[in-house]
Design a protein around this motif. Sequence first.
Motif, short mmCIF file in Angstrom:
data_model
loop_
_atom_site.label_atom_id
_atom_site.label_comp_id
_atom_site.label_asym_id
_atom_site.label_seq_id
_atom_site.Cartn_x
_atom_site.Cartn_y
_atom_site.Cartn_z
N SER A 1 -50.75 -25.34 18.58
CA SER A 1 -50.22 -26.70 18.60
C SER A 1 -51.36 -27.70 18.59
O SER A 1 -52.41 -27.45 19.19
N PRO A 2 -51.15 -28.86 17.95
CA PRO A 2 -52.15 -29.92 18.09
C PRO A 2 -52.11 -30.48 19.51
O PRO A 2 -51.05 -30.50 20.14
N SER B 1 -63.57 -27.72 27.36
CA SER B 1 -62.41 -28.62 27.30
C SER B 1 -61.81 -28.67 25.90
O SER B 1 -62.54 -28.69 24.91
N ALA B 2 -60.50 -28.73 25.87
CA ALA B 2 -59.81 -29.10 24.63
C ALA B 2 -59.65 -30.61 24.70
O ALA B 2 -59.51 -31.19 25.78
N THR C 1 -56.77 -28.74 17.73
CA THR C 1 -55.61 -27.85 17.65
C THR C 1 -55.93 -26.65 18.52
O THR C 1 -56.97 -26.01 18.34
N VAL C 2 -55.06 -26.38 19.50
CA VAL C 2 -55.27 -25.22 20.37
C VAL C 2 -54.48 -24.04 19.83
O VAL C 2 -53.39 -24.20 19.28
N THR C 3 -55.06 -22.88 19.98
CA THR C 3 -54.41 -21.63 19.64
C THR C 3 -54.40 -20.79 20.91
O THR C 3 -55.41 -20.73 21.62
N ARG D 1 -57.85 -21.38 22.92
CA ARG D 1 -59.09 -21.68 22.21
C ARG D 1 -58.88 -22.79 21.20
O ARG D 1 -57.76 -23.08 20.79
N VAL D 2 -60.00 -23.40 20.83
CA VAL D 2 -60.06 -24.35 19.72
C VAL D 2 -61.00 -23.71 18.73
O VAL D 2 -62.18 -23.52 19.01
N GLY D 3 -60.46 -23.30 17.59
CA GLY D 3 -61.26 -22.51 16.65
C GLY D 3 -61.66 -21.21 17.35
O GLY D 3 -60.83 -20.53 17.92
N GLU D 4 -62.94 -20.91 17.34
CA GLU D 4 -63.44 -19.71 18.01
C GLU D 4 -63.89 -19.99 19.44
O GLU D 4 -64.22 -19.06 20.18
N ARG D 5 -63.91 -21.27 19.85
CA ARG D 5 -64.39 -21.66 21.19
C ARG D 5 -63.29 -21.46 22.22
O ARG D 5 -62.23 -22.09 22.15
N VAL D 6 -63.52 -20.58 23.18
CA VAL D 6 -62.55 -20.35 24.26
C VAL D 6 -62.63 -21.51 25.24
O VAL D 6 -63.71 -21.87 25.70
N CYS D 7 -61.48 -22.10 25.52
CA CYS D 7 -61.39 -23.21 26.47
C CYS D 7 -60.96 -22.75 27.85
O CYS D 7 -61.48 -23.21 28.87
#
Length: 129
Positions: free
Chosen positions: A7-8, A66-67, A72-74, A94-100
Motif C-alpha cells: 500500500s502507498p 522509517s517509512a 509504498t510499503v510492502t 519494507r520500502v523497496g529492499e529496505r526493511v523498516c
Amino acid sequence: MPEVWSSPVRYVECDQQGVVFNAHYLTWADEASNGWWAAHGLAWDELVARRIDPVVKASSLEWTASARWGDTVTVDAETEKVGRTSVTVRFTVRVGERVCCVVRNTYVALADGRPTPWPDDVRARLTEG
C-alpha cells in the motif's frame, strides 16, 4: 514463499516529521494477515463457522528504518512458529529492499473464550509450505 500485501503510505499515517506513526505498522500487519490466512486456505467465515476464533495474544515490533509519506510499503507475511494452540506470524514491512519494521503477531485459537488446540486439518494447513 511469503504472502505479500502492499500500500502507498497515506498522509494521515504520518506524524509531524513526515514519518509513519508507529501504530500503523500493526494496522499493516493486520491487513497482511487476511492474505496470510487465505493463502493457507483458512477463510474467516470458515473458522467462525467451526467455532475457531484466532485472536492476537501478543505483538512485538522492531524498527530499523522509517517509512515516509509518499513511500509504498510492502509487507511479507510468513509463518514463524506453529504451536498447539497458537501460531506466530512474522510481518516484514519494507520500502523497496529496505526493511523498516518487523512485526510478530501470535494468534491463539479460542473456543468459548478459552485457548483450544488447532484442529488437525487446520494445523496441517498452518504448517504447509
